[in-house]
Design a protein around this motif. Structure first.
Motif, short mmCIF file in Angstrom:
data_model
loop_
_atom_site.label_atom_id
_atom_site.label_comp_id
_atom_site.label_asym_id
_atom_site.label_seq_id
_atom_site.Cartn_x
_atom_site.Cartn_y
_atom_site.Cartn_z
N ALA A 1 0.84 -1.21 0.00
CA ALA A 1 0.00 0.00 0.00
C ALA A 1 0.87 1.25 0.00
O ALA A 1 0.59 2.23 -0.69
N HIS A 2 1.94 1.20 0.76
CA HIS A 2 2.83 2.34 0.87
C HIS A 2 3.38 2.76 -0.49
O HIS A 2 3.50 3.94 -0.80
N ASP A 3 3.68 1.73 -1.33
CA ASP A 3 4.29 2.03 -2.64
C ASP A 3 3.25 2.35 -3.71
O ASP A 3 3.62 2.66 -4.85
N ALA A 4 1.97 2.26 -3.39
CA ALA A 4 0.94 2.43 -4.42
C ALA A 4 0.67 3.90 -4.70
O ALA A 4 1.04 4.77 -3.92
N ASP A 5 0.00 4.17 -5.85
CA ASP A 5 -0.38 5.55 -6.16
C ASP A 5 -1.52 5.98 -5.24
O ASP A 5 -1.55 7.10 -4.76
N ARG A 6 -2.49 5.06 -5.09
CA ARG A 6 -3.63 5.37 -4.22
C ARG A 6 -3.99 4.14 -3.40
O ARG A 6 -3.72 3.01 -3.81
N VAL A 7 -4.60 4.40 -2.28
CA VAL A 7 -5.03 3.30 -1.42
C VAL A 7 -6.54 3.44 -1.21
O VAL A 7 -7.03 4.55 -0.98
N ALA A 8 -7.27 2.30 -1.35
CA ALA A 8 -8.70 2.32 -1.04
C ALA A 8 -8.91 1.45 0.18
O ALA A 8 -8.43 0.32 0.23
N VAL A 9 -9.57 1.97 1.18
CA VAL A 9 -9.85 1.17 2.37
C VAL A 9 -11.29 0.69 2.27
O VAL A 9 -12.21 1.50 2.07
N MET A 10 -11.47 -0.62 2.36
CA MET A 10 -12.83 -1.17 2.29
C MET A 10 -13.26 -1.64 3.66
O MET A 10 -12.49 -2.30 4.36
N GLU A 11 -14.45 -1.30 4.03
CA GLU A 11 -15.02 -1.78 5.28
C GLU A 11 -16.48 -2.07 5.03
O GLU A 11 -17.20 -1.21 4.50
N ASP A 12 -16.89 -3.28 5.37
CA ASP A 12 -18.30 -3.61 5.32
C ASP A 12 -18.95 -3.33 3.96
O ASP A 12 -20.05 -2.76 3.89
N GLY A 13 -18.25 -3.68 2.88
CA GLY A 13 -18.85 -3.55 1.55
C GLY A 13 -18.84 -2.15 0.98
O GLY A 13 -19.54 -1.88 0.00
N ARG A 14 -18.07 -1.24 1.63
CA ARG A 14 -18.01 0.13 1.13
C ARG A 14 -16.56 0.60 1.10
O ARG A 14 -15.75 0.12 1.89
N ILE A 15 -16.27 1.58 0.21
CA ILE A 15 -14.94 2.19 0.25
C ILE A 15 -15.05 3.36 1.21
O ILE A 15 -15.80 4.32 0.96
N THR A 16 -14.34 3.27 2.32
CA THR A 16 -14.50 4.31 3.34
C THR A 16 -13.41 5.37 3.25
O THR A 16 -13.59 6.49 3.72
N GLU A 17 -12.25 4.98 2.69
CA GLU A 17 -11.19 5.98 2.52
C GLU A 17 -10.53 5.74 1.19
O GLU A 17 -10.37 4.59 0.77
N LEU A 18 -10.12 6.84 0.53
CA LEU A 18 -9.48 6.70 -0.77
C LEU A 18 -8.52 7.86 -0.95
O LEU A 18 -8.91 9.03 -0.80
N GLY A 19 -7.27 7.55 -1.22
CA GLY A 19 -6.30 8.62 -1.41
C GLY A 19 -4.89 8.07 -1.42
O GLY A 19 -4.70 6.85 -1.37
N THR A 20 -3.91 8.95 -1.47
CA THR A 20 -2.53 8.47 -1.45
C THR A 20 -2.19 8.04 -0.02
O THR A 20 -2.87 8.43 0.93
N HIS A 21 -1.12 7.27 0.11
CA HIS A 21 -0.70 6.79 1.42
C HIS A 21 -0.50 7.97 2.37
O HIS A 21 -1.02 7.97 3.49
N ASP A 22 0.22 8.97 1.86
CA ASP A 22 0.53 10.11 2.74
C ASP A 22 -0.73 10.85 3.17
O ASP A 22 -0.88 11.19 4.35
N ASP A 23 -1.66 11.05 2.19
CA ASP A 23 -2.91 11.74 2.53
C ASP A 23 -3.67 10.99 3.60
O ASP A 23 -4.18 11.57 4.56
N LEU A 24 -3.77 9.65 3.42
CA LEU A 24 -4.56 8.86 4.36
C LEU A 24 -3.92 8.82 5.75
O LEU A 24 -4.62 8.88 6.76
N VAL A 25 -2.57 8.73 5.76
CA VAL A 25 -1.91 8.74 7.07
C VAL A 25 -2.16 10.08 7.75
O VAL A 25 -2.46 10.15 8.95
N ALA A 26 -2.06 11.14 6.92
CA ALA A 26 -2.27 12.48 7.49
C ALA A 26 -3.70 12.66 7.98
O ALA A 26 -3.95 13.35 8.98
N ALA A 27 -4.66 11.99 7.28
CA ALA A 27 -6.08 12.16 7.66
C ALA A 27 -6.39 11.52 9.00
O ALA A 27 -7.40 11.83 9.63
N GLY A 28 -5.54 10.57 9.41
CA GLY A 28 -5.70 9.98 10.74
C GLY A 28 -6.90 9.07 10.89
O GLY A 28 -7.41 8.87 12.00
N GLY A 29 -7.38 8.46 9.83
CA GLY A 29 -8.53 7.55 9.90
C GLY A 29 -8.11 6.11 10.12
O GLY A 29 -7.06 5.83 10.73
N ALA A 30 -8.95 5.20 9.57
CA ALA A 30 -8.72 3.76 9.78
C ALA A 30 -7.37 3.32 9.20
O ALA A 30 -6.64 2.53 9.80
#
Ligand code: ADP
Length: 590
Positions: free
Chosen positions: A545-574
């Motif tokens: 995931a770290h090396d990818a362009d974008r990361v999609a987090v799936m939870e319970d049949g939905r995409i709950t987070e979508l963005g670059t590794h750095d953005d998602l880490v900065a967002a402080g979510g799941a």
């Protein structure tokens, strides 16, 4: 993983009687000459067999009329000659019949393989591989044995029986009628049996398939069964399937146990009838003694072909049930029509996708995602979140019931298999090594690839080591030959992907089976080959995931987070929490 047949497993269809008849006619027409030869030779053989009893009747009449030894000798010699001719003709007919049977069986096998390979993956998955396997092995073999043995034998016997009855009628119509009346018992017994047999044998076939499915699923999921302590459940399920098998077999056995004794008794009746009526007629001087003896001999002879027909009737019944199951494959839902539209570009769009497995509830609840050409997208999330399901839809293995998954604005699941393979390929942890050479295994992906291209593909996935492939591309794989382990099988599968050359790859934990060193090796090699392609990876290792362009987090049949590794880490979510725990970091104090 799912252990056991899926709850809503949908059986493959079974052909109706009129389709079976049509298929049988088609097979006969395909080899019409041989079939005509079988009939002609059998008719000649049956004709030759009729001469013996008739000549015996003549001998009796000659002797009665005071004929000399010379006449009797001549007639006896003629009996011998005709018996020999019959023997030769029967052998010839058997030979031609068996060759016809083998050729027809080959046709059925080829047709079955073509149909099985053309089935959409989703249909095979829903039906369960056990059913397809039983149809392709037990059922095709049953049809084959019938074609090789029972079919020609029944044909010979039917021709013989008709000729024999004709001969009795020719000798004396009254005696003929008497013989036919005596046979009514057999007719009733056979009718009773036939009315029940097809259903009973179909039930037996279905029970066999279900048992095969249970056993195969238990064996395939043995580790899971052990790990989750499901042994008793599996044993109970298998025992239930065995019990159903036993019940259906007991039913067919009962049908046989009524048919055979009834038939045995029925054989004696026509002979006794002809002797009684013939005796009376002879007493009145309307029939010669020779005709009565010949008729009784003919009817005695009749028991042999009738016996063959009845004994084989059971086999014909069970194999027509098998044939119905083999032919049923033609009725299975087909892949979409082959003139599917050509995608305009390589962009994949997922819009408002909802998906449920068969009659179950939704496992994807409205997924929207656009994957740009050349992008590396990694999907992460807890187990059961729907990552694999989304991967399957992206790869066109099934279509969503609501929303769309398109490549270049064309639904992915609507593409024909050849086209689909050039666009999107799914790589899972299940890898098949087919019996044959490494070359055969690789050419599945690209039939006209040259040896150099095959070697390049092997090198790309790091599977070109000489100690692994002692004979290079000619190394035999599979039973008794060089058996590649899971990691090697996976590398072969990846090499096939390289050869298929799709613009988008869906990797579902594709490198999870490899030991870390090999995995790194393969991943590195793959990375070089996949340069410029779109990659959607369902990942367990967050490094991916770290090396990818974008990361999609799936939870319970939905995409709950979508963005670059750095953005998602900065967002402080799941994702950020996952990343921190993976790094062994404590979450920042709030
Ligand atoms: P993940 O890959 O994130 O672990 P999956 O896509 O495998 O999740 O599963 C999502 C949901 O769909 C789960 O609830 C799972 O039980 C269900 N599921 C997966 N495969 C099947 C199947 N073949 N039949 C029925 N339900 C399934």
């Amino acid at each position: 993983m799912t252990v056991g047949p899926r709850p809503a497993a949908r059986a493959l269809p079974i052909a109706e009687p009129f389709r079976i008849r049509r298929a049988a006619l088609r097979l006969i027409r395909a080899d019409a000459r041989a079939f005509a030869a079988v009939i002609a030779l059998n008719a000649l053989a049956a004709g030759a067999g009729l001469v013996g009893p008739w000549l015996l009747g003549r001998i009796i009449d000659e002797v009665g009329a005071g004929g000399g030894v010379a006449v009797v000798d001549r007639l006896a010699l003629a009996i011998l000659a005709f018996a020999l001719a019959q023997l030769l003709l029967v052998r010839c007919a058997g030979y031609v019949g068996h060759r016809f049977g083998e050729r027809t069986l080959a046709r059925i096998r080829e047709e079955f393989t073509d149909r099985a390979l053309a089935l959409p993956t989703a249909v095979v998955e829903r039906a369960g591989t056990g059913d397809l396997l039983t149809r392709g092995t037990t059922d095709v073999a049953a049809v084959g044995t019938t074609l090789r043995d029972a079919g020609p034998e029944v044909l010979i016997a039917a021709v013989q029986a008709l000729f024999i009855l004709g001969a009795v009628f020719a000798l004396d119509p009254l005696l003929g009628a008497c013989g036919v009346l005596g046979l009514l018992g057999i007719w009733f017994a056979a009718r009773w049996y036939l009315r029940r047999a097809l259903t009973a044998y179909l039930a037996e076939g279905a029970a066999n398939s279900a048992l095969a499915e249970q056993l195969a699923a238990t064996a395939a999921g043995a580790r899971t069964v052990e790990a989750l302590g499901l042994q008793q459940l599996r044993i109970a399920a298998c025992q239930e399937a065995i019990e159903r098998c036993r019940g259906t077999r007991a039913r067919t056995l009962f049908l046989r146990s009524v048919l055979f004794p009834a038939v045995d008794i029925s054989y004696v009746i026509p002979v006794a009838g002809v002797l009684l009526v013939g005796g009376v007629l002879h007493g009145h001087g309307t029939v010669g003694l020779g005709a009565v003896v010949a008729s009784a001999l003919y009817l005695r002879q009749l028991s042999q072909p009738l016996d063959t027909i009845l004994q084989r009737l059971e086999q014909l019944q069970s194999s027509s049930a098998s044939f119905a199951r083999v032919e049923g494959l033609a009725l299975a839902p087909q892949a979409p029509p082959f003139a599917s539209p050509v995608p305009a570009d390589d962009r994949i769009d997922v819009a408002g996708v909802r998906y449920a497995y068969d009659a179950g509830s939704d496992v994807l609840h409205g997924v929207d995602l656009t994957i740009l050409p050349g992008e590396r997208l990694v999907i992460v999330g807890p187990s059961g979140a729907g990552k694999t399901t989304l991967g399957r839809l992206l790869a066109g293995m099934d279509a969503p019931h609501t929303g769309s998954v398109t490549v270049g604005q064309v639904p992915v699941a609507g593409l024909d298999p050849d086209q689909l393979r050039r666009h999107v390929v799914l790589v899972t942890q299940e890898h098949h090594v087919f019996l044959g050479t490494v070359r055969d295994n690789l050419r599945i992906a690209s039939a006209d690839a040259t040896d150099a291209e095959l070697r390049t593909a092997l090198a790309a996935v790091g599977a070109d080591r000489a100690d692994e492939l002692p004979d290079g591309l000619d190394t035999d794989l599979g039973h008794g030959a060089h058996r590649p382990d899971g990691a090697r099988a996976q590398q072969l599968a990846l090499a096939r992907v390289v050869l298929a050359d799709p613009h988008t790859l869906i990797l579902d934990e594709a490198t999870a089976l490899l030991d870390p060193r090999t995995a790194r090796h393969t991943e590195r090699a793959l990375a070089a080959v996949l340069e410029g392609r779109t990659v959607v990876a369902v990942a367990h290792r967050l490094q991916t995931a770290h090396d990818a362009d974008r990361v999609a987090v799936m939870e319970d049949g939905r995409i709950t987070e979508l963005g670059t590794h750095d953005d998602l880490v900065a967002a402080g979510g799941a994702y950020a929490a996952l990343w921190r725990s993976w790094h062994g970091e404590r979450p920042p104090a709030i």
